[in-house]
Design a protein around this motif. Structure first.
Motif, PDB file in Angstrom:
ATOM      1  N   VAL A 141       2.967  22.561 -28.938  1.00 22.13           N
ATOM      2  CA  VAL A 141       1.613  23.492 -28.958  1.00 22.13           C
ATOM      3  C   VAL A 141       0.681  22.923 -29.710  1.00 22.13           C
ATOM      4  O   VAL A 141      -0.601  22.857 -29.201  1.00 22.13           O
ATOM      5  CB  VAL A 141       2.291  24.784 -29.820  1.00 22.13           C
ATOM      6  CG1 VAL A 141       1.177  25.671 -29.897  1.00 22.13           C
ATOM      7  CG2 VAL A 141       3.339  25.499 -28.814  1.00 22.13           C
ATOM      8  N   VAL A 142       0.912  22.385 -30.818  1.00 21.78           N
ATOM      9  CA  VAL A 142      -0.437  21.686 -31.648  1.00 21.78           C
ATOM     10  C   VAL A 142      -1.068  20.572 -31.041  1.00 21.78           C
ATOM     11  O   VAL A 142      -2.169  20.435 -30.828  1.00 21.78           O
ATOM     12  CB  VAL A 142       0.355  21.130 -32.864  1.00 21.78           C
ATOM     13  CG1 VAL A 142      -0.697  20.379 -33.661  1.00 21.78           C
ATOM     14  CG2 VAL A 142       0.836  22.465 -33.811  1.00 21.78           C
ATOM     15  N   ASP A 143      -0.086  19.641 -30.247  1.00 21.71           N
ATOM     16  CA  ASP A 143      -0.727  18.710 -29.580  1.00 21.71           C
ATOM     17  C   ASP A 143      -1.523  18.963 -28.479  1.00 21.71           C
ATOM     18  O   ASP A 143      -2.879  18.659 -28.008  1.00 21.71           O
ATOM     19  CB  ASP A 143       0.379  17.744 -28.886  1.00 21.71           C
ATOM     20  CG  ASP A 143       0.868  16.833 -29.889  1.00 21.71           C
ATOM     21  OD1 ASP A 143       0.327  16.830 -31.236  1.00 21.71           O
ATOM     22  OD2 ASP A 143       2.022  16.224 -29.813  1.00 21.71           O
ATOM     23  N   THR A 144      -1.191  20.153 -27.712  1.00 29.74           N
ATOM     24  CA  THR A 144      -1.871  20.708 -26.498  1.00 29.74           C
ATOM     25  C   THR A 144      -3.451  21.350 -27.121  1.00 29.74           C
ATOM     26  O   THR A 144      -4.226  20.929 -26.551  1.00 29.74           O
ATOM     27  CB  THR A 144      -1.251  21.850 -25.787  1.00 29.74           C
ATOM     28  OG1 THR A 144       0.019  21.304 -25.188  1.00 29.74           O
ATOM     29  CG2 THR A 144      -1.946  22.468 -24.944  1.00 29.74           C
ATOM     30  N   LEU A 145      -3.255  22.332 -28.294  1.00 26.43           N
ATOM     31  CA  LEU A 145      -4.510  22.578 -28.800  1.00 26.43           C
ATOM     32  C   LEU A 145      -5.494  21.784 -29.294  1.00 26.43           C
ATOM     33  O   LEU A 145      -6.584  21.640 -29.142  1.00 26.43           O
ATOM     34  CB  LEU A 145      -4.132  23.566 -29.900  1.00 26.43           C
ATOM     35  CG  LEU A 145      -3.577  24.912 -29.190  1.00 26.43           C
ATOM     36  CD1 LEU A 145      -2.983  26.016 -30.355  1.00 26.43           C
ATOM     37  CD2 LEU A 145      -4.498  25.790 -28.553  1.00 26.43           C
ATOM     38  N   THR A 146      -4.889  20.369 -29.843  1.00 20.77           N
ATOM     39  CA  THR A 146      -5.643  19.403 -30.494  1.00 20.77           C
ATOM     40  C   THR A 146      -6.493  18.754 -29.234  1.00 20.77           C
ATOM     41  O   THR A 146      -7.707  18.462 -29.257  1.00 20.77           O
ATOM     42  CB  THR A 146      -4.789  18.300 -31.051  1.00 20.77           C
ATOM     43  OG1 THR A 146      -4.070  19.073 -32.172  1.00 20.77           O
ATOM     44  CG2 THR A 146      -5.593  17.152 -31.694  1.00 20.77           C
ATOM     45  N   VAL A 147      -5.772  18.563 -28.198  1.00 29.06           N
ATOM     46  CA  VAL A 147      -6.268  17.891 -26.874  1.00 29.06           C
ATOM     47  C   VAL A 147      -7.184  18.757 -26.358  1.00 29.06           C
ATOM     48  O   VAL A 147      -8.336  18.393 -25.961  1.00 29.06           O
ATOM     49  CB  VAL A 147      -5.319  17.579 -25.958  1.00 29.06           C
ATOM     50  CG1 VAL A 147      -6.038  17.230 -24.579  1.00 29.06           C
ATOM     51  CG2 VAL A 147      -4.321  16.347 -26.239  1.00 29.06           C
ATOM     52  N   TYR A 148      -7.009  20.106 -26.397  1.00 25.92           N
ATOM     53  CA  TYR A 148      -8.033  20.956 -25.803  1.00 25.92           C
ATOM     54  C   TYR A 148      -9.388  21.143 -26.604  1.00 25.92           C
ATOM     55  O   TYR A 148     -10.597  21.081 -26.097  1.00 25.92           O
ATOM     56  CB  TYR A 148      -7.523  22.373 -25.648  1.00 25.92           C
ATOM     57  CG  TYR A 148      -8.514  23.245 -25.488  1.00 25.92           C
ATOM     58  CD1 TYR A 148      -9.204  23.893 -24.150  1.00 25.92           C
ATOM     59  CD2 TYR A 148      -9.191  24.071 -26.477  1.00 25.92           C
ATOM     60  CE1 TYR A 148      -9.925  24.854 -23.701  1.00 25.92           C
ATOM     61  CE2 TYR A 148     -10.260  25.269 -26.170  1.00 25.92           C
ATOM     62  CZ  TYR A 148     -10.485  25.390 -24.865  1.00 25.92           C
ATOM     63  OH  TYR A 148     -11.305  26.292 -24.532  1.00 25.92           O
ATOM     64  N   GLU A 149      -9.129  20.947 -27.922  1.00 30.16           N
ATOM     65  CA  GLU A 149     -10.271  21.159 -28.694  1.00 30.16           C
ATOM     66  C   GLU A 149     -11.076  19.808 -28.757  1.00 30.16           C
ATOM     67  O   GLU A 149     -12.332  19.735 -28.421  1.00 30.16           O
ATOM     68  CB  GLU A 149      -9.799  21.250 -30.263  1.00 30.16           C
ATOM     69  CG  GLU A 149     -11.014  21.321 -31.170  1.00 30.16           C
ATOM     70  CD  GLU A 149     -11.498  20.103 -31.757  1.00 30.16           C
ATOM     71  OE1 GLU A 149     -12.765  19.948 -32.475  1.00 30.16           O
ATOM     72  OE2 GLU A 149     -10.880  19.064 -31.675  1.00 30.16           O
ATOM     73  N   ARG A 150     -10.835  18.451 -28.505  1.00 30.52           N
ATOM     74  CA  ARG A 150     -11.132  17.400 -28.351  1.00 30.52           C
ATOM     75  C   ARG A 150     -11.907  17.310 -27.028  1.00 30.52           C
ATOM     76  O   ARG A 150     -13.014  16.779 -26.867  1.00 30.52           O
ATOM     77  CB  ARG A 150     -10.106  16.181 -28.258  1.00 30.52           C
ATOM     78  CG  ARG A 150     -10.927  14.870 -28.152  1.00 30.52           C
ATOM     79  CD  ARG A 150      -9.729  13.780 -27.969  1.00 30.52           C
ATOM     80  NE  ARG A 150      -9.297  13.861 -26.678  1.00 30.52           N
ATOM     81  CZ  ARG A 150      -7.884  13.832 -26.334  1.00 30.52           C
ATOM     82  NH1 ARG A 150      -7.165  13.274 -27.406  1.00 30.52           N
ATOM     83  NH2 ARG A 150      -7.301  14.001 -25.248  1.00 30.52           N
TER      84      ARG A 150
END
Length: 158
Positions: A141-150
């Motif tokens: 979840v955290v990695d997915t949201l981080t990639v989205y934000e990037r």
């Protein structure tokens, strides 16, 4: 080889995108409506301050360079924010006893409870969402949201 039993429930990529495009504006809208505690309403606090305050609340007193690294901004940007919040009495700056050239930043004791209460609104919702997951699922979840934000901010950086 099929056993005849349905597989795990899932979403196609397009269904996931559709769902997230509808969900994200509602999440952002809800986050923007979180009430700032009365003790903090007279201050001009912006989302960038919330991130800085969250690090200080969770990690304790921290140096300016470490805060800059965590916030992914220049140390001068953090210095300006810290200076502003220090003048307002929200933060305190002190010398690192181990290295007197280094400034350590902390939340002023008189504001710690109000900042905790402000962050607790969002932290409680995240706890409810993340607690039932395994550590690996939480990382996803955290990695997915981080990639989205990037990716969503990539255009602004170029």
């Amino acid at each position: 080889m099929s056993t005849g039993e349905p597989g795990p429930p899932g979403l196609s990529v397009d269904d996931g995108i559709r769902t997230m495009l509808l969900l994200m504006p509602r999440m952002v809208g809800a986050a923007k409506k979180l009430k700032v505690p009365a003790a903090l309403r007279s201050f001009d606090l912006a989302p960038r301050h919330l991130s800085l305050l969250a690090y200080l609340l969770f990690d304790g007193p921290t140096g300016v360079n470490a805060l800059a690294e965590r916030l992914e901004v220049a140390p001068t940007t953090v210095s300006l924010m810290v200076g502003d919040l220090s003048r307002q009495g929200i933060l305190e700056r002190g010398e690192d006893p181990a290295d007197r050239r280094r400034t350590i930043v902390s939340i002023a004791e008189g504001h710690r409870r109000a900042i905790h209460d402000w962050l607790a609104q969002s932290a409680g919702a995240w706890r409810t969402a993340l607690e039932p997951l395994t550590p690996e699922q939480r990382r996803l979840v955290v990695d997915t949201l981080t990639v989205y934000e990037r990716e969503v901010t990539a255009d602004r950086r170029n």
